[in-house]
Design a protein around this motif. Structure first.
Motif, PDB file in Angstrom:
ATOM      1  N   GLU A  44     -12.138   3.208  75.930  1.00 15.11           N
ATOM      2  CA  GLU A  44     -11.526   3.168  77.260  1.00 15.11           C
ATOM      3  C   GLU A  44     -11.018   4.548  77.669  1.00 15.11           C
ATOM      4  N   PRO A  45     -11.240   4.927  78.929  1.00 16.75           N
ATOM      5  CA  PRO A  45     -10.743   6.230  79.395  1.00 16.75           C
ATOM      6  C   PRO A  45      -9.235   6.210  79.636  1.00 16.75           C
ATOM      7  N   ASP A  46      -8.564   7.314  79.286  1.00 15.57           N
ATOM      8  CA  ASP A  46      -7.123   7.449  79.495  1.00 15.57           C
ATOM      9  C   ASP A  46      -6.781   8.448  80.592  1.00 15.57           C
ATOM     10  N   THR A  47      -7.638   9.432  80.779  1.00 17.38           N
ATOM     11  CA  THR A  47      -7.373  10.495  81.748  1.00 17.38           C
ATOM     12  C   THR A  47      -8.490  10.532  82.781  1.00 17.38           C
ATOM     13  N   ARG A  48      -8.317  11.355  83.803  1.00 15.48           N
ATOM     14  CA  ARG A  48      -9.356  11.499  84.824  1.00 15.48           C
ATOM     15  C   ARG A  48     -10.638  12.053  84.228  1.00 15.48           C
ATOM     16  N   LEU A  49     -10.528  13.030  83.324  1.00 19.04           N
ATOM     17  CA  LEU A  49     -11.725  13.587  82.691  1.00 19.04           C
ATOM     18  C   LEU A  49     -12.422  12.540  81.826  1.00 19.04           C
ATOM     19  N   GLY A  97     -15.902  23.170  78.061  1.00 16.35           N
ATOM     20  CA  GLY A  97     -15.640  21.818  77.597  1.00 16.35           C
ATOM     21  C   GLY A  97     -16.389  21.514  76.329  1.00 16.35           C
ATOM     22  N   THR A  98     -15.738  20.768  75.454  1.00 19.43           N
ATOM     23  CA  THR A  98     -16.337  20.304  74.210  1.00 19.43           C
ATOM     24  C   THR A  98     -15.988  18.833  74.040  1.00 19.43           C
ATOM     25  N   VAL A  99     -16.970  18.044  73.656  1.00 17.84           N
ATOM     26  CA  VAL A  99     -16.733  16.634  73.359  1.00 17.84           C
ATOM     27  C   VAL A  99     -17.246  16.356  71.956  1.00 17.84           C
ATOM     28  N   THR A 121     -18.698  25.383  83.003  1.00 17.83           N
ATOM     29  CA  THR A 121     -18.975  25.459  84.430  1.00 17.83           C
ATOM     30  C   THR A 121     -17.945  26.392  85.042  1.00 17.83           C
ATOM     31  N   ALA A 122     -18.111  26.722  86.301  1.00 13.76           N
ATOM     32  CA  ALA A 122     -17.194  27.665  86.934  1.00 13.76           C
ATOM     33  C   ALA A 122     -16.900  27.231  88.357  1.00 13.76           C
ATOM     34  N   TYR A 123     -15.840  27.791  88.886  1.00 11.67           N
ATOM     35  CA  TYR A 123     -15.521  27.572  90.295  1.00 11.67           C
ATOM     36  C   TYR A 123     -14.877  28.829  90.853  1.00 11.67           C
ATOM     37  N   ALA A 124     -14.964  28.947  92.181  1.00 11.50           N
ATOM     38  CA  ALA A 124     -14.386  30.093  92.883  1.00 11.50           C
ATOM     39  C   ALA A 124     -13.043  29.690  93.459  1.00 11.50           C
ATOM     40  N   THR A 125     -12.095  30.584  93.360  1.00 15.09           N
ATOM     41  CA  THR A 125     -10.792  30.338  93.949  1.00 15.09           C
ATOM     42  C   THR A 125     -10.782  30.920  95.360  1.00 15.09           C
ATOM     43  N   ALA A 135     -12.150  22.670  94.455  1.00 14.15           N
ATOM     44  CA  ALA A 135     -13.214  23.339  93.706  1.00 14.15           C
ATOM     45  C   ALA A 135     -13.025  23.148  92.203  1.00 14.15           C
ATOM     46  N   GLU A 136     -11.783  23.207  91.745  1.00 13.65           N
ATOM     47  CA  GLU A 136     -11.497  23.000  90.324  1.00 13.65           C
ATOM     48  C   GLU A 136     -11.861  21.578  89.908  1.00 13.65           C
ATOM     49  N   ARG A 137     -11.487  20.613  90.709  1.00 11.89           N
ATOM     50  CA  ARG A 137     -11.791  19.207  90.398  1.00 11.89           C
ATOM     51  C   ARG A 137     -13.300  18.981  90.359  1.00 11.89           C
ATOM     52  N   ASP A 138     -14.015  19.556  91.333  1.00 13.55           N
ATOM     53  CA  ASP A 138     -15.464  19.430  91.356  1.00 13.55           C
ATOM     54  C   ASP A 138     -16.092  20.056  90.110  1.00 13.55           C
ATOM     55  N   ALA A 139     -15.595  21.197  89.696  1.00 17.71           N
ATOM     56  CA  ALA A 139     -16.112  21.851  88.489  1.00 17.71           C
ATOM     57  C   ALA A 139     -15.856  20.989  87.252  1.00 17.71           C
ATOM     58  N   GLU A 140     -14.679  20.371  87.170  1.00 21.70           N
ATOM     59  CA  GLU A 140     -14.385  19.480  86.044  1.00 21.70           C
ATOM     60  C   GLU A 140     -15.324  18.286  86.037  1.00 21.70           C
ATOM     61  N   ASP A 141     -15.595  17.716  87.213  1.00 27.24           N
ATOM     62  CA  ASP A 141     -16.520  16.586  87.308  1.00 27.24           C
ATOM     63  C   ASP A 141     -17.924  16.989  86.860  1.00 27.24           C
ATOM     64  N   ARG A 142     -18.389  18.155  87.314  1.00 28.85           N
ATOM     65  CA  ARG A 142     -19.708  18.644  86.902  1.00 28.85           C
ATOM     66  C   ARG A 142     -19.760  18.888  85.403  1.00 28.85           C
ATOM     67  N   LEU A 143     -18.661  19.369  84.843  1.00 20.99           N
ATOM     68  CA  LEU A 143     -18.588  19.612  83.406  1.00 20.99           C
ATOM     69  C   LEU A 143     -18.740  18.312  82.623  1.00 20.99           C
ATOM     70  N   MET A 144     -18.048  17.263  83.065  1.00 23.53           N
ATOM     71  CA  MET A 144     -18.130  15.979  82.366  1.00 23.53           C
ATOM     72  C   MET A 144     -19.526  15.373  82.474  1.00 23.53           C
TER      73      MET A 144
END
Length: 163
Positions: A44-49, A97-99, A121-125, A135-144
């Motif tokens: 079960e997932p605990d966090t958004r990631l 990211g590492t899983v 992955t990367a994002y621009a500030t 942009a950070e959230r999108d990069a995290e989603d792409r990473l997962m």
């Protein structure tokens, strides 16, 4: 030899080495992609990631509550600043990211496959905190998504030993 005959001949000639080596498509009947589909219960997932990772895994592997195998995972992420302007403002950020994952046979508790995948992955500030956050959230989603796809590839390649 007509053009269509030539294409058929070349296609047959190209498929010949694959037939000789025992090549089987992953999602063909009896292939490892179908053998593990709907046979893995995910932690079960605990966090958004966690949720993003599990969502992608369920898309690829199927969603099941009770299954003969259980997939557990641990996510680690880190960030590094890539580009800093003359005004000491950060312009680009890498997210690494590492899983680590483990497949356990539910009935016996035996670990049948373990592994670790990693990517970045990367994002621009920008000057806007709202757009930087998006942009950070999108990069995290792409990473997962990328990490989940790597896990699925590893599971499929190792499934012949345990599924």
């Amino acid at each position: 030899m007509s053009s269509s005959d030539r294409r058929s001949f070349l296609a047959l000639l190209g498929a010949l080495p694959l037939a000789a080596c025992g090549f089987t498509p992953v999602y063909a009947p009896g292939g490892p992609g179908l053998e593990i589909r709907d046979r893995l219960a995910l932690a079960e997932p605990d966090t958004r990631l966690d949720f993003e990772l599990v969502s992608r895994l369920e898309d690829r592997l199927g969603r099941t509550g009770s299954a003969p195998y259980r997939l557990s995972y641990a996510i680690e992420t880190s960030r590094s600043n890539l580009a800093i302007s003359d005004a000491d403002e950060i312009n680009r950020v890498n997210i690494y990211g590492t899983v680590s994952y483990t497949v356990t046979e539910v009935a016996t508790g035996i670990q049948v496959q373990t592994g670790e995948v990693s990517t970045f992955t990367a994002y621009a500030t920008s000057a806007s905190p709202v757009s930087t956050s998006a942009a950070e959230r999108d990069a995290e989603d792409r990473l997962m998504i990328a990490l989940a796809d790597q896990i699925v590839a590893r599971l499929i390649s190792g499934a012949g030993n345990w599924s």
